[in-house]
Design a protein around this motif. Structure first.
Motif, mmCIF file in Angstrom:
data_model
loop_
_atom_site.group_PDB
_atom_site.id
_atom_site.type_symbol
_atom_site.label_atom_id
_atom_site.label_comp_id
_atom_site.label_asym_id
_atom_site.label_seq_id
_atom_site.Cartn_x
_atom_site.Cartn_y
_atom_site.Cartn_z
ATOM 1 N N PRO A 175 0.762 -1.258 -0.082
ATOM 2 C CA PRO A 175 0.041 -0.011 -0.036
ATOM 3 C C PRO A 175 0.811 1.368 0.170
ATOM 4 C CG PRO A 175 -0.011 -0.996 2.196
ATOM 5 C CD PRO A 175 0.709 -2.045 1.146
ATOM 6 N N THR A 228 -2.811 0.464 4.425
ATOM 7 C CA THR A 228 -4.124 0.151 3.922
ATOM 8 C C THR A 228 -5.001 0.718 4.612
ATOM 9 O OG1 THR A 228 -3.062 -2.356 3.651
ATOM 10 C CG2 THR A 228 -5.425 -2.226 3.914
ATOM 11 N N TRP A 265 -8.346 2.098 2.187
ATOM 12 C CA TRP A 265 -9.053 1.089 1.725
ATOM 13 C C TRP A 265 -10.282 1.571 1.251
ATOM 14 C CZ3 TRP A 265 -8.386 -3.216 -0.620
ATOM 15 C CH2 TRP A 265 -9.624 -4.006 -1.102
ATOM 16 N N PRO A 282 -9.451 -7.213 0.798
ATOM 17 C CA PRO A 282 -7.820 -6.401 1.004
ATOM 18 C C PRO A 282 -6.955 -7.430 0.807
ATOM 19 C CG PRO A 282 -9.552 -5.759 2.686
ATOM 20 C CD PRO A 282 -10.128 -6.626 1.951
#
Length: 319
Positions: free
Chosen positions: A76, A282, A286, A308
């Motif tokens: 990420p 993340t 997200w 995820p």
């Protein structure tokens, strides 16, 4: 003992330059840096998984993943983010000043699946009240991941097509050539659609909290399997490089850019964005990725929404 060599392709920015130059090293590994245009590195990585580590289009990565491609994973780290209000152009003599006025018009993108284009079409629907059938879509290069698209592939240059009247408006991540669009943004053959574009972008962020992600960092899945520590190490290193880059932009003993008011801009952004102007991880991103996947599905480009753990390496789901 010889360190493992990892092929690496990324664009240069304050988020990557220390890594690419060797000023900051990835412990235990040697990086073999490949120099490519962004477009070429995307094609190489998504078609052939050419690099152990590579910057990659968010859209192409998600499309490939949803189609069952398991050659790549990702961390990420988002090397490109950009508001795209400023990337919509019309001819200078155009009467239009807002996307809602483009109903029934011909709109051009370099590529239908490119991340910036997905964001713009999503905003057409959600922000500006125009559905996919309300405009006629044109593209100017082949799709890097094979997909069915409701657009006509057209020969020639995107901006030439705009100036010649073959399309009425375009979105381009790259700035038009200076012969058409001077450095001041005024007085050329083309202009931005929004007359108050920077205010429009800040208003959008203030209302939505979205600073659109364009590119992430992909890794070959087999490299991550061979070196389980690699994804976390790379994430931590790139997070540090990014934070150092932002700190450098604020350092007033010398200006790291050629813009005399760069410090003002960074301070204004920091105030608007509550201090984190370029978030990695993340958790912080997200919700935006979920929205982007919804846009992809509305475009008919994503077969299913991803979890995820399908998008990011398992070692980084806690970031």
């Amino acid at each position: 003992m010889t360190e493992p060599k990892l092929t690496t392709a990324m664009s240069e920015s304050d988020r990557t330059l220390k890594l690419l130059s060797g000023a900051r090293r990835l412990p235990g590994f040697e990086l073999e840096v490949r120099r490519e245009t962004v477009e070429q590195m995307f094609i190489n990585q998504i078609s052939q998984a050419s690099y152990d580590i590579s910057e990659l289009s968010l859209a192409s990565y998600l499309i490939a993943k949803s189609g069952g491609d398991t050659r790549l994973t990702a961390i990420p780290v988002f090397l490109s983010r950009s508001f795209r209000h400023n990337a919509i152009y019309v001819r200078a003599d155009s009467p239009w000043r807002h996307p809602s006025e483009l109903k029934g018009r011909r709109f051009g993108f370099p590529e239908f699946q490119m991340t910036a284009a997905v964001w713009v079409r999503g905003m057409f629907r959600e922000e500006w009240g125009l559905g996919q059938g309300d405009l006629e879509w044109f593209t100017f290069r082949p799709e890097r991941v094979p997909v069915d698209i409701p657009a006509t592939l057209t020969e020639g240059d995107l901006f030439e097509a705009l100036v010649e009247g073959r399309v009425d408006a375009v979105m381009s991540a790259r700035r038009p050539p200076e012969a058409l669009f001077p450095a001041s943004g005024e007085g050329g053959a083309v202009r931005r659609l929004f007359p108050d574009v920077w205010d429009a972008e800040r208003e959008y962020y203030g209302r939505t909290g979205i600073f659109p992600i364009m590119h992430l960092v992909s890794l070959k899945a087999d490299a991550a399997q061979r070196y389980p520590e690699l994804p976390r190490q790379l994430y931590e290193l790139m997070l540090g490089v990014k934070n150092e880059g932002i700190a450098g932009q604020l350092e007033t003993i010398k200006n790291n850019t050629s813009d005399p008011w760069a410090w003002e801009s960074v301070e204004r952004s920091s105030k608007l964005m509550n201090g984190d102007i370029w978030p990695y991880g993340t958790a912080a991103n997200w919700a935006q990725i979920v929205k982007f996947m919804a846009y992809l599905r509305e475009d008919g480009l994503l077969k299913r929404e991803l979890a995820p753990e399908e998008v990011f390496h398992a070692s980084l789901l806690d970031t």
